[in-house]
Design a protein around this motif. Structure first.
Motif, PDB file in Angstrom:
ATOM      1  N   SER A 137       1.065  -1.872   0.558  1.00  0.00           N
ATOM      2  CA  SER A 137       0.283   0.305  -0.215  1.00  0.00           C
ATOM      3  C   SER A 137       1.245   1.066   0.010  1.00  0.00           C
ATOM      4  O   SER A 137       0.253   1.949  -0.358  1.00  0.00           O
ATOM      5  N   HIS A 138       2.789   0.833   1.004  1.00  0.00           N
ATOM      6  CA  HIS A 138       2.979   2.513   0.581  1.00  0.00           C
ATOM      7  C   HIS A 138       3.090   2.875  -0.771  1.00  0.00           C
ATOM      8  O   HIS A 138       3.864   3.963  -1.010  1.00  0.00           O
ATOM      9  N   TYR A 139       3.350   1.996  -1.608  1.00  0.00           N
ATOM     10  CA  TYR A 139       3.965   1.944  -3.134  1.00  0.00           C
ATOM     11  C   TYR A 139       2.594   2.650  -3.712  1.00  0.00           C
ATOM     12  O   TYR A 139       3.091   3.926  -4.670  1.00  0.00           O
ATOM     13  N   GLN A 140       2.021   2.120  -3.343  1.00  0.00           N
ATOM     14  CA  GLN A 140       0.670   2.526  -4.469  1.00  0.00           C
ATOM     15  C   GLN A 140      -0.140   4.560  -4.046  1.00  0.00           C
ATOM     16  O   GLN A 140      -0.206   4.544  -4.959  1.00  0.00           O
ATOM     17  N   ALA A 141       0.431   4.191  -2.785  1.00  0.00           N
ATOM     18  CA  ALA A 141       0.564   5.671  -2.319  1.00  0.00           C
ATOM     19  C   ALA A 141       0.864   6.932  -3.377  1.00  0.00           C
ATOM     20  O   ALA A 141       0.660   7.830  -3.593  1.00  0.00           O
ATOM     21  N   TRP A 142       2.857   6.298  -3.519  1.00  0.00           N
ATOM     22  CA  TRP A 142       3.325   7.061  -4.454  1.00  0.00           C
ATOM     23  C   TRP A 142       3.110   7.200  -5.645  1.00  0.00           C
ATOM     24  O   TRP A 142       2.545   7.862  -6.847  1.00  0.00           O
ATOM     25  N   ILE A 143       1.957   5.616  -6.308  1.00  0.00           N
ATOM     26  CA  ILE A 143       1.255   5.647  -7.946  1.00  0.00           C
ATOM     27  C   ILE A 143       0.370   6.303  -7.847  1.00  0.00           C
ATOM     28  O   ILE A 143       0.091   7.329  -8.806  1.00  0.00           O
ATOM     29  N   ASP A 144      -0.749   6.675  -6.195  1.00  0.00           N
ATOM     30  CA  ASP A 144      -1.578   7.406  -6.672  1.00  0.00           C
ATOM     31  C   ASP A 144      -1.575   8.900  -7.096  1.00  0.00           C
ATOM     32  O   ASP A 144      -1.919   9.594  -7.227  1.00  0.00           O
ATOM     33  N   PHE A 145      -0.246   9.530  -5.608  1.00  0.00           N
ATOM     34  CA  PHE A 145       0.401  10.783  -5.789  1.00  0.00           C
ATOM     35  C   PHE A 145       0.673  10.891  -7.397  1.00  0.00           C
ATOM     36  O   PHE A 145       0.341  12.274  -7.474  1.00  0.00           O
ATOM     37  N   LYS A 146       1.991  10.214  -8.049  1.00  0.00           N
ATOM     38  CA  LYS A 146       1.807  10.782  -9.673  1.00  0.00           C
ATOM     39  C   LYS A 146       0.574  10.799 -10.503  1.00  0.00           C
ATOM     40  O   LYS A 146       0.150  11.604 -11.044  1.00  0.00           O
ATOM     41  N   GLU A 147       0.175   9.947 -10.081  1.00  0.00           N
ATOM     42  CA  GLU A 147      -1.470   9.885 -10.827  1.00  0.00           C
ATOM     43  C   GLU A 147      -2.084  11.420 -11.067  1.00  0.00           C
ATOM     44  O   GLU A 147      -2.857  11.321 -11.455  1.00  0.00           O
ATOM     45  N   SER A 148      -2.399  11.649  -9.626  1.00  0.00           N
ATOM     46  CA  SER A 148      -3.463  12.597  -9.285  1.00  0.00           C
ATOM     47  C   SER A 148      -2.254  14.373  -9.541  1.00  0.00           C
ATOM     48  O   SER A 148      -2.641  14.625 -10.047  1.00  0.00           O
ATOM     49  N   GLY A 149      -1.350  14.324 -10.880  1.00  0.00           N
ATOM     50  CA  GLY A 149      -0.715  15.233 -11.088  1.00  0.00           C
ATOM     51  C   GLY A 149       1.076  15.936  -9.921  1.00  0.00           C
ATOM     52  O   GLY A 149       0.948  16.869 -10.270  1.00  0.00           O
ATOM     53  N   GLY A 150       0.711  15.143  -8.707  1.00  0.00           N
ATOM     54  CA  GLY A 150       1.702  15.475  -8.046  1.00  0.00           C
ATOM     55  C   GLY A 150       3.146  16.134  -8.573  1.00  0.00           C
ATOM     56  O   GLY A 150       3.871  16.603  -7.791  1.00  0.00           O
ATOM     57  N   VAL A 151       3.314  15.078  -9.602  1.00  0.00           N
ATOM     58  CA  VAL A 151       4.388  15.613 -10.316  1.00  0.00           C
ATOM     59  C   VAL A 151       4.952  15.469 -11.397  1.00  0.00           C
ATOM     60  O   VAL A 151       4.066  15.485 -12.172  1.00  0.00           O
ATOM     61  N   ILE A 152       5.933  16.732 -11.588  1.00  0.00           N
ATOM     62  CA  ILE A 152       6.002  17.308 -12.809  1.00  0.00           C
ATOM     63  C   ILE A 152       6.736  16.355 -13.573  1.00  0.00           C
ATOM     64  O   ILE A 152       6.172  15.799 -15.043  1.00  0.00           O
ATOM     65  N   LYS A 153       7.856  15.252 -12.837  1.00  0.00           N
ATOM     66  CA  LYS A 153       8.536  14.011 -13.680  1.00  0.00           C
ATOM     67  C   LYS A 153       9.397  13.152 -13.174  1.00  0.00           C
ATOM     68  O   LYS A 153       9.844  13.906 -12.465  1.00  0.00           O
ATOM     69  N   SER A 154       9.375  12.034 -13.368  1.00  0.00           N
ATOM     70  CA  SER A 154      10.133  11.343 -12.902  1.00  0.00           C
ATOM     71  C   SER A 154      10.553  10.480 -13.970  1.00  0.00           C
ATOM     72  O   SER A 154       9.620   9.629 -14.581  1.00  0.00           O
ATOM     73  N   VAL A 155      11.776   9.911 -13.395  1.00  0.00           N
ATOM     74  CA  VAL A 155      12.743   9.501 -14.174  1.00  0.00           C
ATOM     75  C   VAL A 155      13.409   7.975 -13.124  1.00  0.00           C
ATOM     76  O   VAL A 155      13.787   8.209 -11.849  1.00  0.00           O
ATOM     77  N   THR A 156      13.272   7.024 -13.772  1.00  0.00           N
ATOM     78  CA  THR A 156      13.293   5.464 -12.911  1.00  0.00           C
ATOM     79  C   THR A 156      14.546   4.779 -13.407  1.00  0.00           C
ATOM     80  O   THR A 156      14.780   4.709 -14.572  1.00  0.00           O
ATOM     81  N   HIS A 157      15.361   4.517 -12.851  1.00  0.00           N
ATOM     82  CA  HIS A 157      17.018   4.405 -13.675  1.00  0.00           C
ATOM     83  C   HIS A 157      16.885   3.317 -12.108  1.00  0.00           C
ATOM     84  O   HIS A 157      16.837   2.288 -11.744  1.00  0.00           O
ATOM     85  N   LYS A 158      17.140   1.398 -13.228  1.00  0.00           N
ATOM     86  CA  LYS A 158      17.935   0.188 -12.474  1.00  0.00           C
ATOM     87  C   LYS A 158      18.295  -0.171 -12.971  1.00  0.00           C
ATOM     88  O   LYS A 158      19.347   0.295 -14.242  1.00  0.00           O
ATOM     89  N   GLY A 159      19.413  -1.497 -11.436  1.00  0.00           N
ATOM     90  CA  GLY A 159      20.690  -0.969 -11.872  1.00  0.00           C
ATOM     91  C   GLY A 159      20.828  -2.574 -11.227  1.00  0.00           C
ATOM     92  O   GLY A 159      20.444  -2.934 -10.291  1.00  0.00           O
ATOM     93  N   ASP A 160      21.918  -3.383 -11.617  1.00  0.00           N
ATOM     94  CA  ASP A 160      22.717  -4.536 -10.531  1.00  0.00           C
ATOM     95  C   ASP A 160      23.364  -4.000  -9.311  1.00  0.00           C
ATOM     96  O   ASP A 160      24.984  -3.572 -10.292  1.00  0.00           O
ATOM     97  N   GLY A 161      23.492  -3.948  -8.706  1.00  0.00           N
ATOM     98  CA  GLY A 161      24.433  -4.298  -7.956  1.00  0.00           C
ATOM     99  C   GLY A 161      26.132  -4.661  -8.524  1.00  0.00           C
ATOM    100  O   GLY A 161      26.044  -5.823  -8.695  1.00  0.00           O
ATOM    101  N   GLU A 162      27.493  -3.707  -8.122  1.00  0.00           N
ATOM    102  CA  GLU A 162      28.627  -4.513  -8.611  1.00  0.00           C
ATOM    103  C   GLU A 162      29.097  -4.152  -6.869  1.00  0.00           C
ATOM    104  O   GLU A 162      29.762  -5.261  -6.797  1.00  0.00           O
ATOM    105  N   PHE A 163      29.121  -3.644  -6.950  1.00  0.00           N
ATOM    106  CA  PHE A 163      30.428  -3.182  -5.687  1.00  0.00           C
ATOM    107  C   PHE A 163      29.574  -2.584  -4.352  1.00  0.00           C
ATOM    108  O   PHE A 163      29.580  -0.919  -4.381  1.00  0.00           O
ATOM    109  N   MET A 164      29.194  -3.381  -3.758  1.00  0.00           N
ATOM    110  CA  MET A 164      28.102  -2.973  -2.776  1.00  0.00           C
ATOM    111  C   MET A 164      29.178  -3.117  -1.199  1.00  0.00           C
ATOM    112  O   MET A 164      29.330  -3.554  -0.871  1.00  0.00           O
ATOM    113  N   THR A 165      28.015  -2.207   0.164  1.00  0.00           N
ATOM    114  CA  THR A 165      28.828  -2.577   1.084  1.00  0.00           C
ATOM    115  C   THR A 165      27.674  -3.206   1.612  1.00  0.00           C
ATOM    116  O   THR A 165      26.770  -2.902   1.353  1.00  0.00           O
TER     117      THR A 165
END
Length: 165
Positions: A137-165
């Motif tokens: 539900s906490h993720y859905q709140a972000w989706i709802d906020f975006k769909e309601s016009g609260g976000v001007i722009k959102s860009v998602t970058h995905k990756g695999d961890g390489e050198f992680m601590t």
């Protein structure tokens, strides 16, 4: 003054300046930056494990999967007149995400250049873990906020961890 018992032959060239001339916190920060940048934990340098994110390292070591951690960086520009609503929502999202069993990290960072621009830094055990996250539900709140016009722009970058601590 801090007594750092570090073998001199382990010093990188840029840290060979006399450590005594630095305040203890600056010395520790220089070491933390150096070792986190190089992911330099080795058996000959066991103190690094306690200096750099021991909780994160322990959580990742506990993972039985040999897959790389799945990482996400979201850049989000928020409508200025919706900042109060956004901050309450993203705090609940971050706190809820951190409670998920396969969420290793969820940070919210505000840009220094623009007060309405944020970065979310998320690390999950593996790519399959994101499906559980998206069902919450906490993720859905972000989706709802975006769909309601609260976000001007959102860009998602995905990756695999390489050198992680």
């Amino acid at each position: 003054q801090a007594n750092l018992s570090i073998r001199r032959d382990h010093l990188p060239p840029y840290l060979s300046i006399p450590m005594m001339k630095l305040t203890p916190i600056v010395s520790i920060l220089l070491w933390a930056i150096h070792f986190s940048a190089l992911s330099a934990f080795t058996p000959s340098r066991p103190f690094v494990q306690t200096v750099i994110a021991p909780k994160s390292r322990a959580r990742m070591a506990a993972s039985s999967s040999s897959e790389s951690p799945f990482c996400i960086v979201v850049e989000a520009e928020i409508e200025p007149d919706r900042m109060g609503e956004f901050l309450a929502m993203i705090q609940a999202n971050a706190e809820g995400s951190r409670k998920e069993p396969e969420c290793l990290r969820f940070d919210v960072i505000r840009s220094q250049e623009a007060q309405n621009k944020f970065f979310f830094y998320e690390i999950y055990k593996n790519a399959d873990s994101i499906n559980h996250h998206k069902a919450q539900s906490h993720y859905q709140a972000w989706i709802d906020f975006k769909e309601s016009g609260g976000v001007i722009k959102s860009v998602t970058h995905k990756g695999d961890g390489e050198f992680m601590t």
